[in-house]
Structures are given as structure tokens and as C-alpha cells.
Design a protein around this motif. Structure first.
Motif, PDB file in Angstrom:
ATOM      1  N   ASP A   6      52.363  42.073  37.849  1.00 35.28           N
ATOM      2  CA  ASP A   6      52.350  42.191  39.305  1.00 35.28           C
ATOM      3  C   ASP A   6      51.003  41.704  39.818  1.00 35.28           C
ATOM      4  O   ASP A   6      49.959  42.246  39.447  1.00 35.28           O
ATOM      5  CB  ASP A   6      52.585  43.630  39.736  1.00 35.28           C
ATOM      6  CG  ASP A   6      52.627  43.784  41.249  1.00 35.28           C
ATOM      7  OD1 ASP A   6      53.176  42.887  41.926  1.00 35.28           O
ATOM      8  OD2 ASP A   6      52.107  44.784  41.763  1.00 35.28           O
ATOM      9  N   PHE A   7      51.027  40.674  40.630  1.00 28.05           N
ATOM     10  CA  PHE A   7      49.820  40.149  41.245  1.00 28.05           C
ATOM     11  C   PHE A   7      49.575  40.832  42.582  1.00 28.05           C
ATOM     12  O   PHE A   7      50.520  41.149  43.306  1.00 28.05           O
ATOM     13  CB  PHE A   7      49.961  38.639  41.533  1.00 28.05           C
ATOM     14  CG  PHE A   7      49.835  37.776  40.327  1.00 28.05           C
ATOM     15  CD1 PHE A   7      48.595  37.368  39.869  1.00 28.05           C
ATOM     16  CD2 PHE A   7      50.970  37.346  39.655  1.00 28.05           C
ATOM     17  CE1 PHE A   7      48.482  36.561  38.762  1.00 28.05           C
ATOM     18  CE2 PHE A   7      50.868  36.526  38.541  1.00 28.05           C
ATOM     19  CZ  PHE A   7      49.627  36.133  38.091  1.00 28.05           C
ATOM     20  N   GLU A   8      48.314  41.018  42.902  1.00 29.18           N
ATOM     21  CA  GLU A   8      47.894  41.439  44.243  1.00 29.18           C
ATOM     22  C   GLU A   8      47.035  40.316  44.793  1.00 29.18           C
ATOM     23  O   GLU A   8      46.220  39.741  44.064  1.00 29.18           O
ATOM     24  CB  GLU A   8      47.121  42.753  44.199  1.00 29.18           C
ATOM     25  CG  GLU A   8      47.931  43.931  43.689  1.00 29.18           C
ATOM     26  CD  GLU A   8      49.180  44.214  44.501  1.00 29.18           C
ATOM     27  OE1 GLU A   8      49.177  43.998  45.736  1.00 29.18           O
ATOM     28  OE2 GLU A   8      50.183  44.653  43.909  1.00 29.18           O
ATOM     29  N   THR A   9      47.256  39.997  46.058  1.00 29.73           N
ATOM     30  CA  THR A   9      46.554  38.884  46.675  1.00 29.73           C
ATOM     31  C   THR A   9      46.016  39.284  48.044  1.00 29.73           C
ATOM     32  O   THR A   9      46.364  40.348  48.564  1.00 29.73           O
ATOM     33  CB  THR A   9      47.498  37.678  46.862  1.00 29.73           C
ATOM     34  OG1 THR A   9      48.582  38.071  47.710  1.00 29.73           O
ATOM     35  CG2 THR A   9      48.043  37.181  45.532  1.00 29.73           C
ATOM     36  N   ILE A  68      43.916  35.543  44.456  1.00 33.73           N
ATOM     37  CA  ILE A  68      44.378  36.659  43.638  1.00 33.73           C
ATOM     38  C   ILE A  68      43.248  37.668  43.555  1.00 33.73           C
ATOM     39  O   ILE A  68      42.104  37.311  43.263  1.00 33.73           O
ATOM     40  CB  ILE A  68      44.770  36.178  42.234  1.00 33.73           C
ATOM     41  CG1 ILE A  68      45.962  35.216  42.319  1.00 33.73           C
ATOM     42  CG2 ILE A  68      45.080  37.357  41.316  1.00 33.73           C
ATOM     43  CD1 ILE A  68      46.256  34.497  41.024  1.00 33.73           C
ATOM     44  N   THR A  69      43.556  38.936  43.814  1.00 36.37           N
ATOM     45  CA  THR A  69      42.538  39.980  43.704  1.00 36.37           C
ATOM     46  C   THR A  69      42.691  40.801  42.427  1.00 36.37           C
ATOM     47  O   THR A  69      41.725  41.401  41.979  1.00 36.37           O
ATOM     48  CB  THR A  69      42.575  40.926  44.920  1.00 36.37           C
ATOM     49  OG1 THR A  69      43.885  41.491  45.028  1.00 36.37           O
ATOM     50  CG2 THR A  69      42.232  40.184  46.198  1.00 36.37           C
ATOM     51  N   MET A  70      43.887  40.802  41.856  1.00 34.85           N
ATOM     52  CA  MET A  70      44.097  41.493  40.580  1.00 34.85           C
ATOM     53  C   MET A  70      45.469  41.157  40.019  1.00 34.85           C
ATOM     54  O   MET A  70      46.345  40.673  40.733  1.00 34.85           O
ATOM     55  CB  MET A  70      43.976  43.008  40.721  1.00 34.85           C
ATOM     56  CG  MET A  70      45.085  43.643  41.538  1.00 34.85           C
ATOM     57  SD  MET A  70      45.309  45.409  41.291  1.00 34.85           S
ATOM     58  CE  MET A  70      46.176  45.452  39.755  1.00 34.85           C
ATOM     59  N   LEU A  71      45.613  41.408  38.726  1.00 41.02           N
ATOM     60  CA  LEU A  71      46.891  41.270  38.043  1.00 41.02           C
ATOM     61  C   LEU A  71      47.070  42.495  37.165  1.00 41.02           C
ATOM     62  O   LEU A  71      46.212  42.796  36.332  1.00 41.02           O
ATOM     63  CB  LEU A  71      46.909  40.003  37.176  1.00 41.02           C
ATOM     64  CG  LEU A  71      48.068  39.865  36.184  1.00 41.02           C
ATOM     65  CD1 LEU A  71      49.397  39.726  36.922  1.00 41.02           C
ATOM     66  CD2 LEU A  71      47.841  38.689  35.254  1.00 41.02           C
ATOM     67  N   TYR A  92      51.976  30.738  52.351  1.00 35.80           N
ATOM     68  CA  TYR A  92      50.978  31.755  52.016  1.00 35.80           C
ATOM     69  C   TYR A  92      50.258  31.379  50.723  1.00 35.80           C
ATOM     70  O   TYR A  92      49.036  31.389  50.652  1.00 35.80           O
ATOM     71  CB  TYR A  92      51.661  33.114  51.870  1.00 35.80           C
ATOM     72  CG  TYR A  92      50.757  34.252  51.471  1.00 35.80           C
ATOM     73  CD1 TYR A  92      50.113  35.026  52.428  1.00 35.80           C
ATOM     74  CD2 TYR A  92      50.558  34.578  50.124  1.00 35.80           C
ATOM     75  CE1 TYR A  92      49.289  36.091  52.071  1.00 35.80           C
ATOM     76  CE2 TYR A  92      49.735  35.631  49.756  1.00 35.80           C
ATOM     77  CZ  TYR A  92      49.104  36.381  50.729  1.00 35.80           C
ATOM     78  OH  TYR A  92      48.295  37.418  50.365  1.00 35.80           O
ATOM     79  N   SER A  93      51.021  31.043  49.707  1.00 35.99           N
ATOM     80  CA  SER A  93      50.420  30.731  48.401  1.00 35.99           C
ATOM     81  C   SER A  93      49.583  29.463  48.440  1.00 35.99           C
ATOM     82  O   SER A  93      48.622  29.331  47.683  1.00 35.99           O
ATOM     83  CB  SER A  93      51.495  30.619  47.323  1.00 35.99           C
ATOM     84  OG  SER A  93      52.293  29.473  47.529  1.00 35.99           O
TER      85      SER A  93
END
Length: 84
Positions: A7-10, A32-35, A24-25
Motif C-alpha cells: 500500500d503506497f501513501e502519496t 510517494i511518502t511511504m510504502l 494525479y500520478s
């Protein structure tokens, strides 16, 4: 071969609900802020943080470990796969 749920957080200056996932992408401010990576066999969750955010939170899976997971014969499950 293992299975992993990812799960990616962006973050972005644009609203995904208004512009859609593709725009958006592709937007220059989206990053990306975390995975989060869940090992389905061990139920262990590890968080990968990009270098630019590691001053806020320590990464639990190294860049090398993540690259090894991705390049090995593993199965990845993402609940929003077209976006992930």
C-alpha cells in the motif's frame, strides 16, 4: 515465492478526486511518502520511506531489501492496483 500486500501513501498539490488517478500520478508535485509491505506468510509489516522523508521517520525495509523483493519471483497484492 512469497505473497506480499502493498500500500503506497502519496501526497500532491492536486486532488485525486478532481483530476483522476492518471493525472494525479503524473503531476509534478505528486510524490510517494511511504510504502507499507505486509508479508502474508509471517504477517510482518514493514514500512519503506523514501530518502527525502527519512528525517521524519526511519525506514524499516532498506532500499536493497525492497529491490530484492521486487526483482524476485514474488506475488504482490494491491487493493487499488491500477493506482499502485
Amino acid at each position: 515465492m512469497n505473497e506480499y500486500v502493498i500500500d503506497f501513501e502519496t501526497r500532491s498539490a492536486v486532488d485525486i478526486k478532481l483530476c483522476g488517478a492518471y493525472k494525479y500520478s503524473e503531476h509534478s508535485t505528486t510524490s510517494i511518502t511511504m510504502l507499507a509491505v505486509l508479508d502474508c506468510q509471517t504477517k510482518d509489516i514493514k514500512v519503506w520511506i523514501p530518502k527525502e522523508f527519512r528525517h521524519l521517520y526511519n525506514t524499516e525495509i532498506s532500499d536493497r531489501e525492497l529491490a530484492s523483493l521486487v526483482t524476485s519471483e514474488n506475488i504482490f497484492i494491491a487493493h487499488n492496483m491500477p493506482f499502485e
